[in-house]
Design an enzyme around this catalytic site. Structure first.
Site, mmCIF file in Angstrom:
data_model
loop_
_atom_site.group_PDB
_atom_site.id
_atom_site.type_symbol
_atom_site.label_atom_id
_atom_site.label_comp_id
_atom_site.label_asym_id
_atom_site.label_seq_id
_atom_site.Cartn_x
_atom_site.Cartn_y
_atom_site.Cartn_z
ATOM 1 N N ARG A 1 -8.683 14.660 1.946
ATOM 2 C CA ARG A 1 -8.511 15.499 3.005
ATOM 3 C C ARG A 1 -7.272 15.332 3.563
ATOM 4 O O ARG A 1 -6.340 14.650 2.761
ATOM 5 C CB ARG A 1 -9.888 14.644 4.295
ATOM 6 N N HIS B 1 0.820 -1.544 -0.362
ATOM 7 C CA HIS B 1 -0.147 0.294 -0.025
ATOM 8 C C HIS B 1 0.878 1.059 0.263
ATOM 9 O O HIS B 1 1.541 1.782 1.108
ATOM 10 C CB HIS B 1 -1.340 -0.278 1.132
#
Length: 660
Positions: free
Chosen positions: A298, A207
């Site tokens: 965000r 990831h």
């Protein structure tokens, strides 16, 4: 921007307040019933009560947040992360109210809010996406057909999901329908949207995500990549920047793809483009292929590691962009220096399946923020960890000129972190980042799962741990000067060498007796571990350093009336200072709630026969679903809980009567 309202809580609220104060911006905190005495409330210039402890009745109530801004005259709102930070309706409401949203436009949030439409956008922009199905037909028949086309193993993902919620891995077609129902239910409960997508499961993925930033002048840059592969139940545990063991070519391609992704939606503010990197495949250039996974519109929890290696303050960047200023730096002016690693310290019990731990923080002490150590926390000693919110206590971050130094500093910082009143994953984190494979940068998302048993297993003390425990118990740090020689030198004897005794008991109840006898300037230690001690030195932060004939030993020691804990190279060894009977009684078949929570679903009924390991019910607590299973086989009796019930910790939910 003159006055800022922070529509969040915890460590991110405290961090935003600190940056705003440094920039001369007045701050307003909001708080719920559970947060009246919270740290962010005391830190802000003003504070407004917005409702009950449940987030949906306080932090997630748009009308109350907007009213708090109007009543205090706040002209801007920072959403932090979580809660309303990626809520397009909230961003649009602020536009209508004339309040600055310190974040992207509502249109950008909507474009990236659903995973299926986001993937379609990225594909059009030339960003690689994972093969799969993102269609509108959500019938079981169509999704099963898509699953067959993708092949097993595969992932079912809630299209509005995040943080691992609404995500299920499926390895067998027979399990598909049950896992689909669970993913849809969790997506509906968490995001109000039960639609899912199907995608290929990369068997050994990493990831890797890229921090992007855009402004209102059309500029978009990336601030390089982070590796977030160390995860448990799809929740990030350790993050670092830059990602280890990547070629410069792959780094450049990741950064370029991330910028294209942000430009495709005219993005402004801080965002993160998340990629899955396939470690078991190679593209035509011999590099591991990567695929767009999702965009977080965000600031991310792990943003401190990016700040530390780029020398930036991303919250300050957010304020400047929200005020209409151009980005502080162009792409050519950005560079990575050194390495940073972050660990998420949670109130949870790794030895009990990482169940959340609630209670009051009777002790909370962090190391000093020096020597490359940074602590981001939103709680204080005496504060309470409740069932209502995420149980994160702090982010413990360390940086250094290289990765090895950063890891060593983080282990040292975790060793010097003391929390009592709740159980934490502190020891688990320290062991995790000290794994040889992690130190070598050999990471992927299955890293923790493959080593979980060893990571949560209580380590057996070696000779060094025994020596340190004995000395810590018998030669504690001197408290105050003065008093008689008998008070200051407990081992003093007339005409005899000074002698001290330490009686300790191991975790298995084994009695350990040590004798320390003064020998010149040092001591001779006899007992389960023998050594000649040349010197014993304590530091103010509880670090014990011993010089023996063989070399130097240093460890953080935690002393109490009942316990000596030695933290040595990330491992913690506990010794009782008094004998305690710990005879465990056999299970009586009672199934109790391991934490306060809500019964989400019942999987059994009275009179039903079950085998050991069979699922009994699903308990929802701290935003996570926890499945309770049968410890023994037998017949379910005395079922006292119903779906939707709120139950207390320790409540008996049902009993399993053993069958002959």
């Amino acid at each position: 921007m003159d006055k800022l309202l922070i529509a969040n809580r915890g460590e991110i609220a405290c961090r935003v307040i600190r940056t705003a104060r440094r920039m001369g911006i007045a701050t307003v905190a909001v708080y719920s019933e559970a947060d009246r005495d919270a740290l962010h409330v005391a830190a802000a210039d003003e504070a407004v009560f917005v409702g009950a402890a449940a987030a949906r009745e306080s932090y997630l109530d748009i009308d109350r947040i907007v009213a708090a801004a109007r009543d205090t005259g706040a002209d801007a709102i920072h959403p932090g992360y979580g809660f309303l930070s990626e809520n397009a309706a909230f961003a649009r409401r602020l536009e209508q109210e004339g309040i600055v949203f310190v974040g992207p436009t509502a249109a950008s949030i909507e474009k990236m809010g659903l995973k299926d439409s986001a993937k379609a956008l990225m594909k059009k922009a030339g960003v690689p996406v994972t093969p799969g199905y993102q269609g509108d037909d959500q019938s079981l028949q169509r999704l099963e057909k898509a699953a067959q086309a993708v092949g097993y193993p595969l992932l079912i993902k809630a299209v509005a999901g995040g943080g691992g919620k609404g995500m299920r891995r499926v390895d067998d077609p027979e399990d598909f329908a049950a896992e689909l129902i669970a993913a849809k239910r969790e997506g509906e409960n968490s995001f109000g949207n039960g639609s899912v997508l199907i995608e290929k499961f990369i068997t050994r993925p990493r990831h890797v995500e890229v921090q992007v930033f855009g402004d209102t002048h059309g500029n978009v840059v990336h601030l390089f990549e982070r590796d977030c592969s160390l995860q448990r139940r799809h929740q990030k545990v350790i993050e670092e920047a830059p990602a280890p063991n990547l070629s410069e070519r792959t780094r450049e391609r990741l950064g370029d793809a991330a910028v294209r992704a942000a430009q495709a939606i005219s993005y402004t503010g801080a965002g993160t483009i998340e990629f899955i990197l396939d470690t078991e495949a190679k593209d035509k250039d011999g590099e591991p292929p990567f695929y767009f996974m999702e965009m977080n519109t965000r600031l991310q929890v792990e943003h401190p590691v990016t700040e530390l290696v780029t020398g930036t303050d991303l919250i300050e960047w957010q304020f400047r962009v929200a005020s209409g200023e151009p980005l502080p730096l162009a792409q050519a002016e950005l560079a990575v220096q050194g390495h940073a690693v972050e660990a998420r310290l949670y109130a949870e019990d790794p030895e009990s399946g990482f169940l959340p731990s609630t209670g009051r923080l009777t002790t909370l002490a962090f190391p000093a923020e020096t020597g490359g150590v940074r602590i981001d926390s939103g709680v204080a000693e005496g504060g309470e960890v409740t069932v209502h919110y995420d149980p994160m206590i702090a982010k413990v971050i360390a940086c250094g000129p290289d990765r090895e130094t950063a890891i060593d500093r983080l282990i040292g910082a975790l060793d010097r972190t003391v929390v009592t009143g709740v159980k934490t994953n502190r020891e688990f984190l320290a062991r995790l980042i000290d794994q040889p494979a992690f130190r070598a940068g050999d990471v992927e998302t299955g890293f923790i799962g493959a080593r979980l048993d060893n990571l949560v297993e209580t380590p057996q003390p070696d000779a060094n741990a025994l020596i340190l425990a004995a000395v810590a118990s018998a030669v504690p740090p001197e408290t105050k000067a003065g008093g008689t020689m008998f008070a200051r030198f407990s081992g003093w004897r007339m005409n005899l060498p000074e002698t001290r005794f330490a009686d300790l008991f191991g975790a298995d109840g084994e009695a350990l007796r040590f004798t320390l006898t003064r020998a010149g300037e040092g001591w001779t230690l006899e007992g389960a571990a023998s050594a000649d001690l040349r010197s014993v030195q304590w530091s103010q932060d509880g670090k014990l350093t011993i010089v023996t004939a063989e070399g130097r030993l240093s460890a953080v020691t935690i002393l109490s009336d009942d316990l000596v804990e030695v933290r040595l190279h990330g491992a913690a060894y506990r010794f009782l200072r008094r004998a305690e009977a710990a005879a465990a009684s056999p299970s009586d078949g009672a199934v109790v709630a391991p934490m306060p929570g809500r019964v989400l679903s019942l999987l059994v009924k009275d009179g039903q026969s079950v085998e050991a390991g069979a699922p009994l019910l699903v308990l929802e607590a701290m935003k996570m679903e926890n499945r309770l299973t049968a410890a023994i086989g037998g017949v379910v009796t005395g079922l006292s809980a119903a779906e939707g019930d709120q139950v207390a910790e320790g409540a008996v939910l049902l009993t399993i009567e053993p069958q002959d």
